[in-house]
Design a protein around this motif. Structure first.
Motif, PDB file in Angstrom:
ATOM      1  N   ILE A  50       0.843  -1.171   0.000  1.00 57.60           N
ATOM      2  CA  ILE A  50       0.000   0.000   0.000  1.00 57.60           C
ATOM      3  C   ILE A  50       0.886   1.231   0.000  1.00 57.60           C
ATOM      4  CG2 ILE A  50      -1.808  -1.197   1.265  1.00 57.60           C
ATOM      5  CD1 ILE A  50      -0.944   0.348   3.721  1.00 57.60           C
ATOM      6  N   ASN A  51       0.330   2.340  -0.370  1.00 52.58           N
ATOM      7  CA  ASN A  51       1.118   3.567  -0.427  1.00 52.58           C
ATOM      8  C   ASN A  51       1.244   4.240   0.921  1.00 52.58           C
ATOM      9  OD1 ASN A  51       1.592   3.399  -3.186  1.00 52.58           O
ATOM     10  ND2 ASN A  51      -0.432   4.232  -3.653  1.00 52.58           N
ATOM     11  N   ILE A  52       0.122   4.333   1.640  1.00 53.44           N
ATOM     12  CA  ILE A  52       0.127   5.028   2.929  1.00 53.44           C
ATOM     13  C   ILE A  52      -0.769   4.272   3.883  1.00 53.44           C
ATOM     14  CG2 ILE A  52      -0.477   7.150   4.144  1.00 53.44           C
ATOM     15  CD1 ILE A  52      -0.009   8.685   1.603  1.00 53.44           C
ATOM     16  N   PHE A  53      -0.296   4.058   5.099  1.00 51.52           N
ATOM     17  CA  PHE A  53      -1.211   3.573   6.134  1.00 51.52           C
ATOM     18  C   PHE A  53      -0.782   4.159   7.461  1.00 51.52           C
ATOM     19  CE2 PHE A  53       1.413   0.510   8.386  1.00 51.52           C
ATOM     20  CZ  PHE A  53       2.366   0.167   7.441  1.00 51.52           C
ATOM     21  N   THR A  87       1.056   9.348  16.460  1.00 49.79           N
ATOM     22  CA  THR A  87       0.655   8.737  15.207  1.00 49.79           C
ATOM     23  C   THR A  87       1.682   9.076  14.151  1.00 49.79           C
ATOM     24  OG1 THR A  87      -1.670   8.937  15.809  1.00 49.79           O
ATOM     25  CG2 THR A  87      -1.171   8.596  13.492  1.00 49.79           C
ATOM     26  N   GLN A  88       2.057   8.070  13.366  1.00 52.86           N
ATOM     27  CA  GLN A  88       3.085   8.270  12.343  1.00 52.86           C
ATOM     28  C   GLN A  88       2.593   7.691  11.030  1.00 52.86           C
ATOM     29  OE1 GLN A  88       6.739   6.210  13.006  1.00 52.86           O
ATOM     30  NE2 GLN A  88       7.889   7.521  11.655  1.00 52.86           N
ATOM     31  N   THR A  89       2.865   8.367   9.940  1.00 56.39           N
ATOM     32  CA  THR A  89       2.519   7.858   8.624  1.00 56.39           C
ATOM     33  C   THR A  89       3.733   7.169   8.029  1.00 56.39           C
ATOM     34  OG1 THR A  89       0.910   9.612   8.272  1.00 56.39           O
ATOM     35  CG2 THR A  89       1.708   8.462   6.334  1.00 56.39           C
ATOM     36  N   VAL A  90       3.543   5.924   7.587  1.00 55.18           N
ATOM     37  CA  VAL A  90       4.626   5.143   7.007  1.00 55.18           C
ATOM     38  C   VAL A  90       4.353   4.981   5.525  1.00 55.18           C
ATOM     39  CG1 VAL A  90       5.863   2.955   7.111  1.00 55.18           C
ATOM     40  CG2 VAL A  90       4.896   3.939   9.196  1.00 55.18           C
ATOM     41  N   GLN A  91       5.356   5.186   4.694  1.00 52.29           N
ATOM     42  CA  GLN A  91       5.167   5.182   3.256  1.00 52.29           C
ATOM     43  C   GLN A  91       5.177   3.779   2.662  1.00 52.29           C
ATOM     44  OE1 GLN A  91       4.389   7.878   1.481  1.00 52.29           O
ATOM     45  NE2 GLN A  91       4.438   9.048   3.376  1.00 52.29           N
ATOM     46  N   ASP A  92       5.831   2.846   3.308  1.00 48.81           N
ATOM     47  CA  ASP A  92       6.000   1.540   2.695  1.00 48.81           C
ATOM     48  C   ASP A  92       6.270   0.508   3.774  1.00 48.81           C
ATOM     49  OD1 ASP A  92       6.137  -0.326   0.728  1.00 48.81           O
ATOM     50  OD2 ASP A  92       7.799   0.616  -0.359  1.00 48.81           O
ATOM     51  N   PHE A  93       6.106  -0.772   3.443  1.00 49.78           N
ATOM     52  CA  PHE A  93       6.457  -1.833   4.362  1.00 49.78           C
ATOM     53  C   PHE A  93       7.973  -1.990   4.421  1.00 49.78           C
ATOM     54  CE2 PHE A  93       2.191  -3.286   2.884  1.00 49.78           C
ATOM     55  CZ  PHE A  93       1.553  -3.157   4.096  1.00 49.78           C
ATOM     56  N   ASN A 135       9.485  -4.857   4.991  1.00 55.19           N
ATOM     57  CA  ASN A 135       9.801  -6.125   4.336  1.00 55.19           C
ATOM     58  C   ASN A 135       8.545  -6.990   4.333  1.00 55.19           C
ATOM     59  OD1 ASN A 135       9.659  -7.287   6.995  1.00 55.19           O
ATOM     60  ND2 ASN A 135      11.798  -6.685   7.309  1.00 55.19           N
ATOM     61  N   LYS A 136       8.660  -8.235   3.873  1.00 62.13           N
ATOM     62  CA  LYS A 136       7.507  -9.128   3.789  1.00 62.13           C
ATOM     63  C   LYS A 136       6.929  -9.425   5.164  1.00 62.13           C
ATOM     64  CE  LYS A 136       5.962 -13.593   1.998  1.00 62.13           C
ATOM     65  NZ  LYS A 136       6.333 -14.822   1.249  1.00 62.13           N
ATOM     66  N   GLY A 137       7.801  -9.580   6.166  1.00 61.56           N
ATOM     67  CA  GLY A 137       7.317  -9.859   7.509  1.00 61.56           C
ATOM     68  C   GLY A 137       6.434  -8.740   8.029  1.00 61.56           C
ATOM     69  N   HIS A 138       6.857  -7.506   7.790  1.00 57.36           N
ATOM     70  CA  HIS A 138       6.078  -6.334   8.202  1.00 57.36           C
ATOM     71  C   HIS A 138       4.718  -6.329   7.511  1.00 57.36           C
ATOM     72  CE1 HIS A 138       5.965  -1.641   8.575  1.00 57.36           C
ATOM     73  NE2 HIS A 138       5.143  -2.235   9.423  1.00 57.36           N
ATOM     74  N   GLU A 139       4.695  -6.633   6.228  1.00 58.09           N
ATOM     75  CA  GLU A 139       3.443  -6.660   5.478  1.00 58.09           C
ATOM     76  C   GLU A 139       2.491  -7.734   6.011  1.00 58.09           C
ATOM     77  OE1 GLU A 139       1.882  -6.995   0.832  1.00 58.09           O
ATOM     78  OE2 GLU A 139       3.981  -7.382   1.322  1.00 58.09           O
ATOM     79  N   LEU A 140       3.025  -8.906   6.339  1.00 58.38           N
ATOM     80  CA  LEU A 140       2.197  -9.989   6.871  1.00 58.38           C
ATOM     81  C   LEU A 140       1.579  -9.602   8.216  1.00 58.38           C
ATOM     82  CD1 LEU A 140       4.500 -13.000   5.954  1.00 58.38           C
ATOM     83  CD2 LEU A 140       2.155 -12.670   5.134  1.00 58.38           C
ATOM     84  N   VAL A 141       2.364  -8.940   9.066  1.00 61.17           N
ATOM     85  CA  VAL A 141       1.838  -8.508  10.363  1.00 61.17           C
ATOM     86  C   VAL A 141       0.765  -7.443  10.164  1.00 61.17           C
ATOM     87  CG1 VAL A 141       2.404  -7.314  12.514  1.00 61.17           C
ATOM     88  CG2 VAL A 141       3.900  -9.128  11.662  1.00 61.17           C
ATOM     89  N   TYR A 142       1.009  -6.510   9.254  1.00 65.17           N
ATOM     90  CA  TYR A 142      -0.002  -5.490   8.961  1.00 65.17           C
ATOM     91  C   TYR A 142      -1.309  -6.119   8.492  1.00 65.17           C
ATOM     92  CZ  TYR A 142      -2.523  -1.773   6.617  1.00 65.17           C
ATOM     93  OH  TYR A 142      -3.507  -0.913   6.218  1.00 65.17           O
ATOM     94  N   ASN A 143      -1.218  -7.076   7.576  1.00 61.75           N
ATOM     95  CA  ASN A 143      -2.422  -7.734   7.070  1.00 61.75           C
ATOM     96  C   ASN A 143      -3.151  -8.479   8.185  1.00 61.75           C
ATOM     97  OD1 ASN A 143      -1.967  -6.799   4.472  1.00 61.75           O
ATOM     98  ND2 ASN A 143      -0.847  -8.635   3.842  1.00 61.75           N
TER      99      ASN A 143
END
Length: 270
Positions: free
Chosen positions: A3-6, A27-33, A35-43
């Motif tokens: 995703i672009n922003i979350f 609160t902080q805006t993150v532009q990108d994951f 790595n894959k582990g970060h993306e899996l935890v976010y999902n």
């Protein structure tokens, strides 16, 4: 897929099992994951509900039951305010926590101070207070853990995939990125590819100096007001392959969960 922003909520970094290092909530805006582990935890947090969802609930009151294999039980009414991570516990039974004290005990963290009461009287003994410093952030963290896995200062590493009992899992290691050399807890999450939930995880207890022998925690979820919470939990010693032994389980249950109660900061003062 990225995703672009979350948006993620960064709150007091109260690590599991009593590590009380903190960072400021913001609160902080993150532009990108990362790595894959970060993306899996976010999902995963999109399935369970993230910390914003907890903040919308404002606070919680629930019954916490902890039972060891020898039958010793803690029965506690827990209360938390999510913004600021205020924590209170009224122990109806405390056969494993401060069992040397007879009669009801209360523990609290009001955002600045930890405190302990026994039969309504304040206690300040350092050994007793050490248990309070352990219990208050630990119990809060376990309840909010899935949401707090997006806290600031975390490192993620995808360790691969594994099939257990016919279920396919992504394995993600989560650790804490602190500036000092103090050992911190490690989590090894088994994220179910089908449900996107953490069915089990390995964890260490840095405060007790046990880093080479992890515990294996297994979870069962319940939908409470739109949040998926692991209300039934059991754990025991394991190894880094998550092998299950014949040893008995320590069992934990959360029940009578009610959000958005009429709690104020005053409820957490000693």
């Amino acid at each position: 897929m990225k995703i672009n922003i979350f948006t993620v909520i960064l709150s007091l970094l109260l690590m599991s099992c009593g590590n009380n290092d903190k960072v400021s909530s913001k609160t902080q805006t993150v532009q990108d994951f990362k790595n894959k582990g970060h993306e899996l935890v976010y999902n995963m947090t999109q399935k369970t509900g993230n910390y914003n969802k907890l903040l919308e609930k404002k606070n919680v009151i629930y019954t916490y039951t902890y039972q060891t294999p020898d039958g010793k039980t803690d029965l506690v009414t827990e209360k938390y305010i999510f913004n600021g991570e205020l924590s209170y516990g009224a122990y109806k039974k405390h056969e494993r926590t401060l069992s040397q004290l007879e009669g009801p005990i209360e523990q609290g963290y009001d955002g600045n101070e930890f405190w302990l009461k026994h039969n309504g009287k304040i206690l300040t003994d350092e050994d007793l207070m050490a248990k309070v410093h352990f219990n208050r952030p630990t119990n809060f963290y376990w309840f909010t853990m899935m949401q707090k896995l997006l806290d600031n200062g975390l490192k993620y590493e995808h360790l691969g995939e594994k099939t257990i009992d016919g279920n396919e899992y992504d394995i993600v290691k989560v650790s804490f990125d602190l500036k000092d050399d103090k050992p911190t807890d490690i989590y090894q999450l088994y994220i179910n590819k089908k449900t996107m939930l953490v069915d089990q995880f390995l964890f260490t207890v840095a405060d007790f100096g046990v880093m080479d022998t992890p515990n294996l925690m297994k979870l069962e979820y319940e939908n409470i007001e739109g949040l998926l919470l692991p209300t039934k939990r059991k754990y025991k010693k394991s190894n880094w392959n998550a092998d299950v032994t014949d040893a008995p389980w320590i069992k934990v249950k959360w029940s009578d969960i009610k959000f958005n109660n009429n709690l104020t900061e005053q409820n957490f003062k000693k």
